[in-house]
Design an enzyme around this catalytic site. Structure first.
Site, PDB file in Angstrom:
ATOM      1  CB  SER A   1     -70.033 -36.873  51.071  1.00  0.00           C
ATOM      2  OG  SER A   1     -70.886 -37.295  50.344  1.00  0.00           O
TER       3      SER A   1
ATOM      4  CG  ASP B   1     -68.793 -30.040  47.694  1.00  0.00           C
ATOM      5  OD1 ASP B   1     -69.845 -30.079  47.090  1.00  0.00           O
ATOM      6  OD2 ASP B   1     -68.429 -29.966  48.139  1.00  0.00           O
TER       7      ASP B   1
ATOM      8  CG  HIS C   1     -71.640 -33.172  48.353  1.00  0.00           C
ATOM      9  ND1 HIS C   1     -69.846 -33.060  48.059  1.00  0.00           N
ATOM     10  CD2 HIS C   1     -71.782 -34.630  49.018  1.00  0.00           C
ATOM     11  CE1 HIS C   1     -69.280 -34.238  48.323  1.00  0.00           C
ATOM     12  NE2 HIS C   1     -70.326 -35.333  48.522  1.00  0.00           N
TER      13      HIS C   1
END
Length: 362
Positions: free
Chosen positions: A50, A340, A343
């Site tokens: 990600s 978050d 990340h």
């Protein structure tokens, strides 16, 4: 004309794992680009998790998604795109810094045109890892899956522009690989699947073997310049602080030490492959030290909050738990290192990629 219309569905895996792990799609922090534009670079390709994923998971059946608000609120148009941040991620910065384009599209986007393909795409999948089991936990694209997509990409380009131009594009491209955080933070430390059978040195050896195989296969397919991003200090992510940092939510040093061990082995692997592969230019890219510097010296970089994400309480929210009805999401994201609980924010990513690529030479 649309070159990609097929939605890829990986093999199913137990969604129950999601409730076991309060820690998914981890792939945080930071990645790879170069500090100065290089006018000879024809294309940028990214692989990994990600950190790099620009929306491939939107087109597969998986719970590891971020194609809903408030993700993407500061992206172009204010729309969520499957990027695990409030805005751009390192794949985009890589394409921009190399003067290729401002946004790196996901390979599985069915709206891709030929020109999009010629200048590079993203093959990364949030939630993936070096360990094949890591990708299975969340039904995402493993490294072999991503490599298969690259092979399909190469075939499409060859059919469109011929062998000679395809070879030139690949020879003058730069590729980036960023993963490993999910292997440690999710698979090893948060489930009983690997830790009973491997100690940390043995598990990092398993990860290194996978990295070696991938890099050699990518080289065999024509990639020559490859930046490999190390694992960041995953023990200092907000979620890891909450889960393993005690009452004071300190950094989880066991995870950080595991990352350091893997990074040392990764550096040695890259040196070895550069010696063995005659035309290879592989680069070890440090994002452990840069992220730790941001966390330890936030004011120096214009940050105030280092131990919580902007979304919700900032302690555990990520992915589906970070959504438009999540209460408490911050108004001023510029104060936060993390978007978050796993990340970084677009601002942090921009700083981190700049720092980690200062020594990159191509």
């Amino acid at each position: 004309m649309a070159f990609l219309s097929q939605i890829l569905v990986p093999s199913s895996s137990s969604v129950k794992i999601f409730s076991i792990i309060a820690v998914i799609f981890l792939s945080h922090n930071v990645a790879a680009v170069t500090p100065a534009t290089n006018k000879t670079t024809r294309a940028v390709f990214t692989f990994g998790d990600s950190i790099m994923d620009t929306g491939n998971n939107d087109y597969i059946i998986s719970i590891a998604k971020s194609n809903f608000p408030p993700y993407g609120r500061d992206f172009v148009g204010g729309k969520p795109t499957g990027r695990f941040s409030n805005g751009k991620v390192p794949s985009d910065f890589a394409a921009e810094i190399f003067g290729v384009k401002k946004i790196l599209p996901a390979y599985l986007d069915p709206k891709l045109q030929l020109q999009d393909l010629l200048t590079g795409v993203c093959f990364a999948s949030a939630g993936s890892g070096y360990d094949p089991l890591t990708a299975k936990l969340l039904s995402v694209l493993s490294l072999p899956d991503q490599l298969d997509l690259f092979k399909k990409y190469k075939s499409k380009i060859t059919a469109a522009v011929g062998n000679e131009r395809t070879a030139t594009i690949l020879a003058k491209s730069i590729s980036f690989l960023s993963m490993g955080s999910n292997d440690l933070a999710i698979n090893y430390f948060s489930t009983p699947l690997r830790s009973p059978h491997y100690d940390i040195p043995a598990y990092t050896d398993l990860m290194i073997e996978s990295a070696s195989n991938f890099l050699q296969e990518l080289y065999a397919l024509g990639a020559r310049v490859i930046g490999v991003v190390c694992i960041p200090p995953i023990g200092c992510l907000p979620a890891q602080r909450t889960l393993n940092g005690g009452i004071k939510r300190a950094c989880y040093e066991t995870a950080n030490q595991a990352a350091i061990l893997f990074n040392s082995k990764l550096s040695h692997l890259i040196d070895s492959l550069n010696e063995r592969l005659p035309e290879a230019h592989l680069m070890y890219m440090d994002n452990y030290s840069p992220l730790l510097s941001l966390i330890q010296n936030p004011a120096q970089y214009g940050f105030e909050v280092v131990d919580k994400g902007c979304c919700g309480t900032g302690d555990l929210e990520f992915g589906p738990l970070c959504n438009k009805v999540t209460p408490g999401t911050c108004n001023d994201v510029s104060k936060y290192i993390f978007w978050d609980s796993f990340h970084p924010t677009e601002k942090a990513y921009r700083i981190l990629t700049s720092i980690s690529t200062k020594e990159v030479k191509i």
